[in-house]
Design a protein around this motif. Structure first.
Motif, PDB file in Angstrom:
ATOM      1  N   GLY B 214      33.265  10.773 -22.248  1.00 32.79           N
ATOM      2  CA  GLY B 214      34.322  10.642 -21.239  1.00 32.79           C
ATOM      3  C   GLY B 214      34.596  11.916 -20.477  1.00 32.79           C
ATOM      4  O   GLY B 214      35.727  12.207 -20.109  1.00 32.79           O
ATOM      5  N   GLY B 215      33.545  12.683 -20.205  1.00 33.90           N
ATOM      6  CA  GLY B 215      33.706  13.913 -19.431  1.00 33.90           C
ATOM      7  C   GLY B 215      33.778  13.618 -17.940  1.00 33.90           C
ATOM      8  O   GLY B 215      33.703  12.464 -17.506  1.00 33.90           O
ATOM      9  N   ALA B 216      33.911  14.695 -17.180  1.00 31.81           N
ATOM     10  CA  ALA B 216      34.080  14.563 -15.727  1.00 31.81           C
ATOM     11  C   ALA B 216      32.877  13.865 -15.087  1.00 31.81           C
ATOM     12  O   ALA B 216      33.030  12.997 -14.225  1.00 31.81           O
ATOM     13  CB  ALA B 216      34.280  15.944 -15.116  1.00 31.81           C
ATOM     14  N   LYS B 217      31.684  14.227 -15.529  1.00 35.74           N
ATOM     15  CA  LYS B 217      30.470  13.629 -14.952  1.00 35.74           C
ATOM     16  C   LYS B 217      30.420  12.134 -15.235  1.00 35.74           C
ATOM     17  O   LYS B 217      30.106  11.331 -14.367  1.00 35.74           O
ATOM     18  CB  LYS B 217      29.226  14.289 -15.564  1.00 35.74           C
ATOM     19  N   SER B 220      32.965  10.272 -13.091  1.00 36.45           N
ATOM     20  CA  SER B 220      32.727  10.240 -11.652  1.00 36.45           C
ATOM     21  C   SER B 220      31.424   9.512 -11.329  1.00 36.45           C
ATOM     22  O   SER B 220      31.299   8.929 -10.260  1.00 36.45           O
ATOM     23  CB  SER B 220      32.719  11.655 -11.074  1.00 36.45           C
ATOM     24  N   GLY B 221      30.467   9.509 -12.285  1.00 34.16           N
ATOM     25  CA  GLY B 221      29.171   8.900 -11.977  1.00 34.16           C
ATOM     26  C   GLY B 221      28.946   7.529 -12.584  1.00 34.16           C
ATOM     27  O   GLY B 221      28.317   6.678 -11.981  1.00 34.16           O
ATOM     28  N   ALA B 226      37.041   8.082 -12.038  1.00 33.67           N
ATOM     29  CA  ALA B 226      37.489   9.259 -11.289  1.00 33.67           C
ATOM     30  C   ALA B 226      37.031   9.169  -9.835  1.00 33.67           C
ATOM     31  O   ALA B 226      35.977   8.619  -9.543  1.00 33.67           O
ATOM     32  CB  ALA B 226      36.932  10.525 -11.923  1.00 33.67           C
ATOM     33  N   HIS B 227      37.848   9.710  -8.936  1.00 35.29           N
ATOM     34  CA  HIS B 227      37.544   9.637  -7.505  1.00 35.29           C
ATOM     35  C   HIS B 227      37.040  10.947  -6.942  1.00 35.29           C
ATOM     36  O   HIS B 227      36.346  10.969  -5.936  1.00 35.29           O
ATOM     37  CB  HIS B 227      38.787   9.195  -6.740  1.00 35.29           C
ATOM     38  N   ASP B 296      34.636  16.296   9.874  1.00 37.57           N
ATOM     39  CA  ASP B 296      35.349  16.624   8.644  1.00 37.57           C
ATOM     40  C   ASP B 296      35.592  15.345   7.829  1.00 37.57           C
ATOM     41  O   ASP B 296      36.524  14.593   8.091  1.00 37.57           O
ATOM     42  CB  ASP B 296      36.675  17.296   9.026  1.00 37.57           C
ATOM     43  N   PHE B 297      34.721  15.121   6.837  1.00 34.51           N
ATOM     44  CA  PHE B 297      34.765  13.872   6.066  1.00 34.51           C
ATOM     45  C   PHE B 297      35.137  14.177   4.625  1.00 34.51           C
ATOM     46  O   PHE B 297      34.492  15.002   3.973  1.00 34.51           O
ATOM     47  CB  PHE B 297      33.382  13.204   6.128  1.00 34.51           C
ATOM     48  N   LEU B 298      36.190  13.544   4.139  1.00 29.07           N
ATOM     49  CA  LEU B 298      36.572  13.720   2.734  1.00 29.07           C
ATOM     50  C   LEU B 298      36.101  12.486   1.974  1.00 29.07           C
ATOM     51  O   LEU B 298      36.741  11.423   2.004  1.00 29.07           O
ATOM     52  CB  LEU B 298      38.087  13.903   2.581  1.00 29.07           C
ATOM     53  N   GLU B 299      34.976  12.638   1.293  1.00 29.40           N
ATOM     54  CA  GLU B 299      34.397  11.483   0.609  1.00 29.40           C
ATOM     55  C   GLU B 299      35.118  11.207  -0.700  1.00 29.40           C
ATOM     56  O   GLU B 299      35.504  12.119  -1.435  1.00 29.40           O
ATOM     57  CB  GLU B 299      32.900  11.705   0.357  1.00 29.40           C
ATOM     58  N   VAL B 300      35.315   9.925  -0.998  1.00 34.62           N
ATOM     59  CA  VAL B 300      35.959   9.476  -2.229  1.00 34.62           C
ATOM     60  C   VAL B 300      34.875   8.825  -3.101  1.00 34.62           C
ATOM     61  O   VAL B 300      34.006   8.126  -2.581  1.00 34.62           O
ATOM     62  CB  VAL B 300      37.068   8.442  -1.899  1.00 34.62           C
ATOM     63  N   GLN B 301      34.914   9.078  -4.401  1.00 36.24           N
ATOM     64  CA  GLN B 301      33.922   8.512  -5.327  1.00 36.24           C
ATOM     65  C   GLN B 301      32.481   8.751  -4.858  1.00 36.24           C
ATOM     66  O   GLN B 301      31.662   7.835  -4.802  1.00 36.24           O
ATOM     67  CB  GLN B 301      34.182   7.030  -5.553  1.00 36.24           C
ATOM     68  N   GLU B 302      32.217  10.017  -4.557  1.00 36.68           N
ATOM     69  CA  GLU B 302      30.928  10.408  -4.013  1.00 36.68           C
ATOM     70  C   GLU B 302      29.761  10.078  -4.944  1.00 36.68           C
ATOM     71  O   GLU B 302      28.662   9.772  -4.517  1.00 36.68           O
ATOM     72  CB  GLU B 302      30.978  11.926  -3.775  1.00 36.68           C
ATOM     73  N   ARG B 303      30.015  10.146  -6.254  1.00 42.25           N
ATOM     74  CA  ARG B 303      28.917  10.010  -7.218  1.00 42.25           C
ATOM     75  C   ARG B 303      28.800   8.619  -7.805  1.00 42.25           C
ATOM     76  O   ARG B 303      27.926   8.353  -8.611  1.00 42.25           O
ATOM     77  CB  ARG B 303      29.110  11.036  -8.350  1.00 42.25           C
TER      78      ARG B 303
END
Lengths: 104, 515
Positions: B214-217, B220-221, B226-227, B296-303
């Motif tokens: 349950g780490g950050a990777k 998010s992946g 996580a967003h 200027d794009f702020l991507e959400v849930q990029e991974r």
């Protein structure tokens, strides 16, 4: 991130695109084989109700698995004969391990 | 006691409480490579804007040696502050005070902040760093979690809610972030799970590290919980500040409008933005950046579910929520995860008056047994539901492929798009030419002496007739066909036209979205 271009087939068309590792191959996918009784969770075998060669019918409990303090009954998914039985009482088994096989 | 003595007592009490779990614990937190609760609030908020409340709150627990035990602020720092001059409500769990464990008084402080956020109409930012429930307080601590979940839910769609995971977040504690709009995780610092690695080892005899489980990777992946995934705590706070710049303070406001409008760095040129061959990939983020202000794009849930790209940008100074198929990954198909990802984002934008811009290039819903058995029907339906339900202005640009159900799902006119614009490279059809030809001309192909070349001929025939934007435009399903280079200007005009767009919100208790 590494980009590895591969082919993905959708509606007869080959698309050139990145396909992540371990992604199911869309051409050769299998559905779970009803002849195979597998452990749905890691645990220990507490009961074996059948022996090799015995006839079983759909829904019959062939094994009982204990995991997380619960008894989980493993049923035959088809009518048939026990072709192989790979475990005995007390064995620890891993998730997805093949426990028994049934033939028509 | 004289006034001076009273003031001195107040000062000494305050200074003790400000030290959280004390020097030794603060030092330990630092050694773990982590900021402490107050440093985090300073990093998040405008300089000196933190306005603390409830510093003097104490627990009332008596059992298991808790009687008389002093816990600074009961392990959480709460209050208000400003981000780019705009008000926010905040809380930061203090790991140096009994591991940031959640007792009743701790929870009550958070609850009070949440209630204020709702009443005063400002975003809520929760900084999570807690070992979990305070076992000594028993069911009172469970009550605390329940009170927080209840308010997270009731605040959903009222004010933006952001969670930052800066330490362990296990068991029931994970459900507060899960109920909020955006979850930030930091590499090697954040951990979230229902049952940790030790429990899994004991109960199931399966070994896995906390990071893998349950780490950050992972979040998010793999899980999509996580967003935003960042490398440092500082970066997390900067990203939150940036995210907030796109959002209104509450659902009763419109997002802030930027006065300075910077054109995109690389404007789209008509002839080489995308490959003409429908099977060739390209990165759709290049198109997005060619349309929006300052690229200027702020991507959400990029991974996560990279076959669909979502995020915030501005057009003409106004915030838009962008949803785009990504041909570079899995050919931009819609699958279970992509549908979930986009649907939740669309609903967020709709709740907070953010117009939607949809960029379409998808071959369809992903076929296959695993998708069908994973419930693509139920998950895919969410996308239809979210777009149909949305009452903000909806602009759609069809760039290339828009086939079958996916054409309908990607904010078509039929789901209430206000403007549907297509590029000349558009192919709006029931399916791709290869698939369609093999069905329609099955007989001709199989009965031919040379089925291979016959199929090619039939594919060509279908392509010439249907693989274009003109049939859809002839029915009025496409409002305008434009060259790619005109996209930004066209969208600016469309957004201005839709400025006062109003459509009826259906009177009902609430819909029943497939989940």
């Amino acid at each position: 991130m590494q980009t590895k271009l591969q082919e993905l087939i959708i509606d007869d068309t080959f698309y050139e695109t990145e396909v992540p590792e371990g992604y199911p191959d869309r051409r050769f996918q299998g559905i779970p084989d009803p002849c195979e009784a597998r452990a749905i969770i890691s645990g220990a075998i507490v009961k074996v109700n059948v022996r090799k060669g015995q006839r079983v019918s759909t829904g019959q409990v062939i094994l009982v698995l204990e995991a997380m303090k619960m008894l989980i009954e493993v049923e035959a998914e088809i009518d048939g004969r026990i072709e192989e039985i790979n475990v005995s009482i007390g064995d620890s088994v891993r998730k997805d391990q093949l426990l028994a096989r049934i033939v028509d | 006691m004289t006034i001076i003595e009273k003031i001195n007592e107040f000062l000494s009490r305050t200074s003790r409480l400000m030290k959280g779990g004390g020097e030794a614990s603060l030092e330990k937190q630092k050694k773990r490579g982590k900021m402490n609760a107050r440093e985090r609030l300073d990093a998040l908020l405008d300089g000196d804007s933190f306005f603390e409340i409830d510093l003097f709150v104490e627990h009332t627990a008596k059992d298991f040696g808790m009687k008389g035990k002093q816990l600074a602020g009961d392990g959480v720092v709460t209050g208000f502050g400003r981000v780019n001059g705009r008000s926010v409500a905040v809380y930061a769990q203090d790991f140096t005070v009994v591991g940031g464990s959640l007792g009743k008084a701790h929870a009550d402080k958070i609850v009070k902040t949440m209630d204020s956020a709702g009443e005063m109409g400002m975003p809520l930012i929760g900084i999570n760093d807690s070992g979990g429930a305070r076992i000594q307080e028993g069911v009172d601590s469970l009550c605390g979690y329940g009170d927080i979940f209840f308010r997270n839910t009731r605040l959903s769609g009222v004010v933006p809610q952001i969670s930052v995971i800066l330490g362990p977040c296990a068991g029931g504690a994970v459900y507060s972030p899960a109920l909020t709009d955006f979850v930030f995780v930091v590499d090697k610092i954040s951990n979230m799970f229902i049952t940790g690695p030790q429990v899994i080892k004991t109960v199931l005899d399966e070994e896995i590290s906390a990071e893998e489980l349950g780490g950050a990777k992972t979040h998010s992946g793999i899980t999509g919980n996580a967003h935003f995934y960042v490398m440092t705590e500082q970066e997390a706070f900067q990203q939150i500040r940036k995210l907030l710049s796109f959002l209104p303070l509450s659902c009763s406001e419109k997002p802030p409008v930027m006065e300075d409008i910077i054109p995109p760095k690389n404007a789209l040129n008509s002839t080489d933005v995308i490959p003409a061959d429908r099977t060739k990939p390209y990165c759709v983020k290049g198109i997005i950046k060619g349309i929006i202000d300052g690229s200027d794009f702020l991507e959400v849930q990029e991974r996560y579910a990279r076959n669909i790209v979502i995020g915030f940008g501005r057009i003409d100074g106004k915030t838009v929520g962008i949803i785009a198929n990504q041909p570079q990954f899995l050919a931009g198909v819609l699958d279970v995860n992509a549908s979930d990802k986009a649907a939740r984002f669309i609903r967020f934008c709709d709740a907070f008056n953010i117009p939607l811009l949809t960029l379409v290039d998808t071959p369809g819903y992903l076929p296959g047994i695993d998708q069908e058995h994973s419930g693509i029907i139920r998950h895919g339906a969410k996308l239809l539901y979210a777009y149909s339900e949305a009452t903000v202005p909806k602009l759609t640009v069809v760039m290339r492929k828009a086939y079958g159900g996916a054409y309908v799902a990607m904010c078509s006119r039929h789901l209430g798009a206000n403007f549907v614009i297509a590029w000349p490279s558009t192919e709006i059809a029931v399916m791709g030419p290869e698939g369609a030809a093999s069905i329609i001309f099955k007989k001709e192909i199989s009965e031919s002496d040379d089925p291979e070349s016959m199929k090619k001929k039939m594919v060509q025939k279908y392509e010439d007739k249907f693989a274009n934007p003109y049939i859809a435009a002839s029915r009025g399903y496409v409002d305008q066909i434009i060259e790619p280079s005109e996209t930004r200007e066209t969208l600016i005009t469309a957004l201005r036209l839709a400025k006062n767009y109003k459509t009826n919100v259906i009177k009902r208790r609430h819909g029943n979205m497939p989940v």
